[in-house]
Design a protein around this motif. Structure first.
Motif, PDB file in Angstrom:
ATOM      1  N   THR A  72       0.811  -1.084  -0.206  1.00 24.13           N
ATOM      2  CA  THR A  72      -0.151  -0.151  -0.104  1.00 24.13           C
ATOM      3  C   THR A  72       0.860   1.107   0.036  1.00 24.13           C
ATOM      4  O   THR A  72       0.424   2.086  -0.683  1.00 24.13           O
ATOM      5  CB  THR A  72      -1.052   0.074   1.112  1.00 24.13           C
ATOM      6  OG1 THR A  72      -1.709  -1.150   1.301  1.00 24.13           O
ATOM      7  CG2 THR A  72      -1.971   1.157   1.281  1.00 24.13           C
ATOM      8  N   VAL A  73       1.900   1.226   0.772  1.00 19.28           N
ATOM      9  CA  VAL A  73       2.776   2.368   0.789  1.00 19.28           C
ATOM     10  C   VAL A  73       3.447   2.591  -0.413  1.00 19.28           C
ATOM     11  O   VAL A  73       3.658   3.749  -0.769  1.00 19.28           O
ATOM     12  CB  VAL A  73       4.062   2.529   1.980  1.00 19.28           C
ATOM     13  CG1 VAL A  73       4.643   3.446   1.857  1.00 19.28           C
ATOM     14  CG2 VAL A  73       2.985   2.335   3.164  1.00 19.28           C
ATOM     15  N   LEU A 103       1.031   4.133  -2.950  1.00 18.21           N
ATOM     16  CA  LEU A 103       0.885   5.688  -2.586  1.00 18.21           C
ATOM     17  C   LEU A 103       2.036   6.567  -2.858  1.00 18.21           C
ATOM     18  O   LEU A 103       1.848   7.568  -3.440  1.00 18.21           O
ATOM     19  CB  LEU A 103       0.629   5.829  -0.984  1.00 18.21           C
ATOM     20  CG  LEU A 103      -0.912   5.113  -0.562  1.00 18.21           C
ATOM     21  CD1 LEU A 103      -1.009   5.137   1.217  1.00 18.21           C
ATOM     22  CD2 LEU A 103      -1.892   6.106  -1.137  1.00 18.21           C
ATOM     23  N   ARG A 104       3.269   6.157  -2.769  1.00 16.20           N
ATOM     24  CA  ARG A 104       4.344   6.857  -3.047  1.00 16.20           C
ATOM     25  C   ARG A 104       4.318   7.171  -4.535  1.00 16.20           C
ATOM     26  O   ARG A 104       5.177   8.307  -4.865  1.00 16.20           O
ATOM     27  CB  ARG A 104       5.664   6.202  -2.672  1.00 16.20           C
ATOM     28  CG  ARG A 104       6.047   5.059  -3.158  1.00 16.20           C
ATOM     29  CD  ARG A 104       7.317   4.688  -3.419  1.00 16.20           C
ATOM     30  NE  ARG A 104       7.848   3.735  -4.098  1.00 16.20           N
ATOM     31  CZ  ARG A 104       8.159   4.009  -5.452  1.00 16.20           C
ATOM     32  NH1 ARG A 104       8.085   5.322  -6.029  1.00 16.20           N
ATOM     33  NH2 ARG A 104       8.341   2.869  -6.108  1.00 16.20           N
ATOM     34  N   LEU A 136       3.023  10.821  -5.218  1.00 18.81           N
ATOM     35  CA  LEU A 136       3.339  12.033  -4.307  1.00 18.81           C
ATOM     36  C   LEU A 136       3.445  13.276  -5.419  1.00 18.81           C
ATOM     37  O   LEU A 136       3.266  14.322  -4.568  1.00 18.81           O
ATOM     38  CB  LEU A 136       4.732  11.722  -3.766  1.00 18.81           C
ATOM     39  CG  LEU A 136       4.907  10.824  -2.494  1.00 18.81           C
ATOM     40  CD1 LEU A 136       6.086  10.325  -2.000  1.00 18.81           C
ATOM     41  CD2 LEU A 136       3.813  11.295  -1.364  1.00 18.81           C
ATOM     42  N   PRO A 157      -0.955  14.079  -5.803  1.00 20.55           N
ATOM     43  CA  PRO A 157      -1.797  13.224  -5.270  1.00 20.55           C
ATOM     44  C   PRO A 157      -3.457  13.886  -5.130  1.00 20.55           C
ATOM     45  O   PRO A 157      -3.515  14.982  -5.404  1.00 20.55           O
ATOM     46  CB  PRO A 157      -1.455  13.388  -3.737  1.00 20.55           C
ATOM     47  CG  PRO A 157      -0.628  14.608  -3.640  1.00 20.55           C
ATOM     48  CD  PRO A 157      -0.144  14.940  -4.953  1.00 20.55           C
ATOM     49  N   HIS A 193      -6.128   9.447  -3.080  1.00 21.77           N
ATOM     50  CA  HIS A 193      -4.787   9.157  -2.326  1.00 21.77           C
ATOM     51  C   HIS A 193      -4.590   9.540  -0.882  1.00 21.77           C
ATOM     52  O   HIS A 193      -4.093   8.965   0.200  1.00 21.77           O
ATOM     53  CB  HIS A 193      -3.723   9.654  -3.138  1.00 21.77           C
ATOM     54  CG  HIS A 193      -3.923   9.254  -4.620  1.00 21.77           C
ATOM     55  ND1 HIS A 193      -3.939  10.231  -5.496  1.00 21.77           N
ATOM     56  CD2 HIS A 193      -3.954   8.025  -5.288  1.00 21.77           C
ATOM     57  CE1 HIS A 193      -3.829   9.691  -6.735  1.00 21.77           C
ATOM     58  NE2 HIS A 193      -3.926   7.969  -6.483  1.00 21.77           N
ATOM     59  N   TRP A 194      -5.142  10.609  -0.686  1.00 27.55           N
ATOM     60  CA  TRP A 194      -5.193  11.340   0.573  1.00 27.55           C
ATOM     61  C   TRP A 194      -5.871  10.446   1.694  1.00 27.55           C
ATOM     62  O   TRP A 194      -5.686  10.156   2.695  1.00 27.55           O
ATOM     63  CB  TRP A 194      -5.673  12.880   0.896  1.00 27.55           C
ATOM     64  CG  TRP A 194      -5.577  13.099   2.313  1.00 27.55           C
ATOM     65  CD1 TRP A 194      -6.581  13.759   2.993  1.00 27.55           C
ATOM     66  CD2 TRP A 194      -4.292  13.413   3.152  1.00 27.55           C
ATOM     67  NE1 TRP A 194      -6.156  14.319   4.035  1.00 27.55           N
ATOM     68  CE2 TRP A 194      -4.681  14.017   4.373  1.00 27.55           C
ATOM     69  CE3 TRP A 194      -3.042  12.907   2.743  1.00 27.55           C
ATOM     70  CZ2 TRP A 194      -3.810  14.113   5.454  1.00 27.55           C
ATOM     71  CZ3 TRP A 194      -2.213  13.185   4.138  1.00 27.55           C
ATOM     72  CH2 TRP A 194      -2.597  13.971   5.463  1.00 27.55           C
ATOM     73  N   CYS A 221      -3.988   7.159   2.421  1.00 30.11           N
ATOM     74  CA  CYS A 221      -2.909   7.553   3.502  1.00 30.11           C
ATOM     75  C   CYS A 221      -3.650   7.732   4.925  1.00 30.11           C
ATOM     76  O   CYS A 221      -2.602   7.116   5.716  1.00 30.11           O
ATOM     77  CB  CYS A 221      -2.097   8.686   2.925  1.00 30.11           C
ATOM     78  SG  CYS A 221      -0.908   9.165   3.961  1.00 30.11           S
ATOM     79  N   LYS A 222      -4.628   8.380   4.950  1.00 32.69           N
ATOM     80  CA  LYS A 222      -5.036   8.546   6.286  1.00 32.69           C
ATOM     81  C   LYS A 222      -5.548   7.224   6.918  1.00 32.69           C
ATOM     82  O   LYS A 222      -5.395   6.953   8.170  1.00 32.69           O
ATOM     83  CB  LYS A 222      -6.292   9.536   6.258  1.00 32.69           C
ATOM     84  CG  LYS A 222      -5.712  10.818   5.959  1.00 32.69           C
ATOM     85  CD  LYS A 222      -6.878  11.976   6.466  1.00 32.69           C
ATOM     86  CE  LYS A 222      -8.208  11.731   5.727  1.00 32.69           C
ATOM     87  NZ  LYS A 222      -8.828  12.814   5.987  1.00 32.69           N
ATOM     88  N   VAL A 259      -4.263   4.189   6.245  1.00 31.40           N
ATOM     89  CA  VAL A 259      -2.825   3.358   6.581  1.00 31.40           C
ATOM     90  C   VAL A 259      -2.369   3.878   8.046  1.00 31.40           C
ATOM     91  O   VAL A 259      -2.075   3.300   8.958  1.00 31.40           O
ATOM     92  CB  VAL A 259      -1.585   3.530   5.760  1.00 31.40           C
ATOM     93  CG1 VAL A 259      -0.679   3.121   6.028  1.00 31.40           C
ATOM     94  CG2 VAL A 259      -2.178   3.075   4.284  1.00 31.40           C
ATOM     95  N   LEU A 260      -2.517   5.354   8.181  1.00 27.33           N
ATOM     96  CA  LEU A 260      -2.055   5.861   9.476  1.00 27.33           C
ATOM     97  C   LEU A 260      -3.020   5.573  10.523  1.00 27.33           C
ATOM     98  O   LEU A 260      -2.295   5.140  11.771  1.00 27.33           O
ATOM     99  CB  LEU A 260      -2.155   7.249   9.307  1.00 27.33           C
ATOM    100  CG  LEU A 260      -0.935   7.978   8.419  1.00 27.33           C
ATOM    101  CD1 LEU A 260      -0.921   9.507   8.233  1.00 27.33           C
ATOM    102  CD2 LEU A 260       0.697   7.502   8.893  1.00 27.33           C
TER     103      LEU A 260
END
Length: 100
Positions: free
Chosen positions: A9-10, A13-14, A17, A20, A24-25, A28-29, A31-32
Motif C-alpha cells: 500500500t505504501v 501511494l508513493r 506523491l 496526489p 490518495h489522501w 494515506c489516512k 494506513v495511518l
C-alpha cells in the motif's frame, strides 16, 4: 522493515506523491489509522542454529495499466525471516520479458 503487511500500500501511494488526489489522501489516512490502532504488532525473530539464506527476485512485463511499465523486485530471507525487500518500477518500457 517490521511492517511488511503495509509495504504494498505504501509503495502504491508513493507513486502519486507528485500529484496526489483526494482518494490518495484518504488511503494515506487509512494506513495511518491502521498503524495507530496496532502499535505493538511487528515481527519477532528467534535465534537460529544455522544461517540459511534464500533470495528471490522477479520481474513482470508491462503490468502497470496506467503507463505499461514493468516492475522488478526481490526479497531476502535469512533463516526463514524476511529482512529485506525492494520493488521498483522500471523507467523504460520493455519490449520483452528478457529485456525487462
Amino acid at each position: 522493515m517490521t511492517r511488511p503487511e503495509i509495504a504494498f500500500t505504501v509503495n502504491n501511494l508513493r507513486q502519486f506523491l507528485q500529484a496526489p488526489m483526494t482518494a490518495h489522501w484518504a488511503a494515506c489516512k487509512r494506513v495511518l489509522r491502521y498503524l495507530q490502532g496496532i502499535p505493538f504488532h511487528g515481527l519477532w525473530f528467534k535465534p537460529a542454529s544455522s544461517l540459511h539464506l534464500e533470495r528471490f527476485s522477479d520481474t513482470d512485463w508491462a503490468s502497470c495499466v496506467d503507463d505499461r511499465h514493468s516492475t522488478t523486485g526481490y526479497c531476502v530471507y535469512p533463516c526463514g525471516y524476511l529482512i529485506n525487500w525492494c520493488s521498483k518500477k522500471l523507467q523504460v518500457i520493455a519490449r520483452s520479458s528478457t529485456e525487462a
